[in-house]
Write a protein that holds these residues in place. Structure first.
Motif, PDB file in Angstrom:
ATOM      1  N   TYR A 124       0.860  -1.184   0.000  1.00  0.00           N
ATOM      2  CA  TYR A 124       0.000   0.000   0.000  1.00  0.00           C
ATOM      3  C   TYR A 124       0.893   1.229   0.000  1.00  0.00           C
ATOM      4  CZ  TYR A 124      -3.563   3.348   1.474  1.00  0.00           C
ATOM      5  OH  TYR A 124      -4.401   4.424   1.549  1.00  0.00           O
ATOM      6  N   ASP A 125       0.737   2.083  -1.003  1.00  0.00           N
ATOM      7  CA  ASP A 125       1.532   3.307  -1.108  1.00  0.00           C
ATOM      8  C   ASP A 125       0.592   4.494  -0.945  1.00  0.00           C
ATOM      9  OD1 ASP A 125       3.190   5.392  -1.635  1.00  0.00           O
ATOM     10  OD2 ASP A 125       3.926   4.642  -3.557  1.00  0.00           O
ATOM     11  N   GLY A 126       0.580   5.054   0.239  1.00  0.00           N
ATOM     12  CA  GLY A 126      -0.315   6.175   0.514  1.00  0.00           C
ATOM     13  C   GLY A 126       0.213   7.505   0.042  1.00  0.00           C
ATOM     14  N   ASN A 127       1.415   7.538  -0.499  1.00  0.00           N
ATOM     15  CA  ASN A 127       2.021   8.812  -0.905  1.00  0.00           C
ATOM     16  C   ASN A 127       2.046   9.028  -2.410  1.00  0.00           C
ATOM     17  OD1 ASN A 127       2.704   9.628   1.780  1.00  0.00           O
ATOM     18  ND2 ASN A 127       4.374   8.141   1.735  1.00  0.00           N
ATOM     19  N   GLN A 128       1.794   7.975  -3.185  1.00  0.00           N
ATOM     20  CA  GLN A 128       1.810   8.126  -4.636  1.00  0.00           C
ATOM     21  C   GLN A 128       0.684   9.044  -5.086  1.00  0.00           C
ATOM     22  OE1 GLN A 128       1.578   4.449  -6.782  1.00  0.00           O
ATOM     23  NE2 GLN A 128       1.961   5.385  -8.777  1.00  0.00           N
ATOM     24  N   ARG A 129       0.988   9.946  -6.034  1.00  0.00           N
ATOM     25  CA  ARG A 129      -0.002  10.893  -6.549  1.00  0.00           C
ATOM     26  C   ARG A 129      -0.435  10.503  -7.951  1.00  0.00           C
ATOM     27  NH1 ARG A 129       2.174  12.415  -1.622  1.00  0.00           N
ATOM     28  NH2 ARG A 129       1.469  14.496  -1.001  1.00  0.00           N
ATOM     29  N   PHE A 130      -1.718  10.756  -8.237  1.00  0.00           N
ATOM     30  CA  PHE A 130      -2.262  10.470  -9.559  1.00  0.00           C
ATOM     31  C   PHE A 130      -2.998  11.704 -10.067  1.00  0.00           C
ATOM     32  CE2 PHE A 130      -2.356   6.620  -6.988  1.00  0.00           C
ATOM     33  CZ  PHE A 130      -1.710   5.690  -7.786  1.00  0.00           C
ATOM     34  N   ARG A 131      -2.887  11.934 -11.364  1.00  0.00           N
ATOM     35  CA  ARG A 131      -3.696  12.974 -12.002  1.00  0.00           C
ATOM     36  C   ARG A 131      -5.078  12.413 -12.303  1.00  0.00           C
ATOM     37  NH1 ARG A 131       0.190  16.355 -14.692  1.00  0.00           N
ATOM     38  NH2 ARG A 131      -1.446  17.245 -16.002  1.00  0.00           N
TER      39      ARG A 131
END
Length: 248
Positions: A124-131
């Motif tokens: 689980y990666d809670g820091n990855q950002r998505f457009r």
């Protein structure tokens, strides 16, 4: 409800009597007729509307189907029947049934993923950002719906400081997918409450997230029961119209 006069001839009943039986106003009944959801009422010698058993069959079908399939789909079905387009009416119903099953499968997939995260078998990666276009592609939800849900306060995002674009994290994707399960739901106080629960849930709190998921699951179970009831009353109407054999 009696439709027989003293001489034994079949007659109708006045709007108020039929409306009272179905807990609605006579104006609502007349509006349904004006919109083509009920056949035109017969008229008495002095011009009063008279509703028959066939009108009651339409009304019972409408009241059973609307909570299960929505007023829009129910309207389409009844208008198709008025036009003798039975096949089109039945396919509208089947489309909604398929949609409900798809919603059930989407929720089941979310629950499987939550369990995998909780057990540590899926990272689980809670820091990855998505457009937003990436979120739309991954979830299958149109960008317009995502923007609408955010505008409605169901979640909030941060903005890219360089260009002002919305940036979404993994928890946003989970909430969007939960909202997607309810996207085709019939509007009700229950669905509003469920959406508010999704807005408040902490996705990283497994117990809380599962509690909301279970409530949505129970709502879907209720919906399928309502759909079966709606189909039963639709079949009764088809029998009244002499169309039941064509549907077999």
């Amino acid at each position: 409800m009696s439709y027989i006069c003293k001489g034994g001839d079949s007659v109708g009943v006045r709007p108020k009597k039929l409306a009272d039986k179905y807990n609605m106003s006579a104006n609502t009944l007349r509006n349904y007729e004006a919109k083509g959801l009920l056949p035109p009422a017969e008229r008495s010698a002095n011009g009063y509307r008279l509703y028959t058993e066939r009108h009651e069959a339409y009304l019972a079908c409408l009241q059973a189907m609307a909570p299960a399939f929505g007023m829009e789909a129910t309207t389409e079905v009844l208008l198709c029947l008025h036009r003798k387009e039975l096949d089109d009416a039945l396919w509208i119903v089947r489309e909604r049934e398929v949609l409900l099953h798809r919603e059930k499968e989407r929720l089941a997939q979310l629950i499987r993923e939550w369990k995998a995260y909780a057990e540590g078998s899926q990272p689980y990666d809670g820091n990855q950002r998505f457009r937003i276009h990436e979120v739309s592609r991954q979830t299958g939800v149109p960008k317009s719906a995502i923007r609408h849900w955010e505008k409605s306060g169901l979640f909030s995002t941060e903005r890219d400081p360089d260009n002002g674009y919305r940036l979404y994290k993994e928890p946003h994707l989970f909430k969007i997918r939960m909202l997607q399960v309810l996207q085709g739901a019939v509007y009700s106080e229950e669905t509003v409450t469920l959406k508010q629960s999704i807005a408040q849930v902490n996705i990283q709190n497994f117990e809380q997230a599962m509690n909301v998921a279970e409530r949505i699951q129970e709502y879907l179970h209720t919906r399928i029961g309502l759909q079966m009831r709606g189909i039963y009353f639709l079949y009764r109407l088809l029998q009244d119209l002499g169309l039941s054999e064509a549907s077999e």
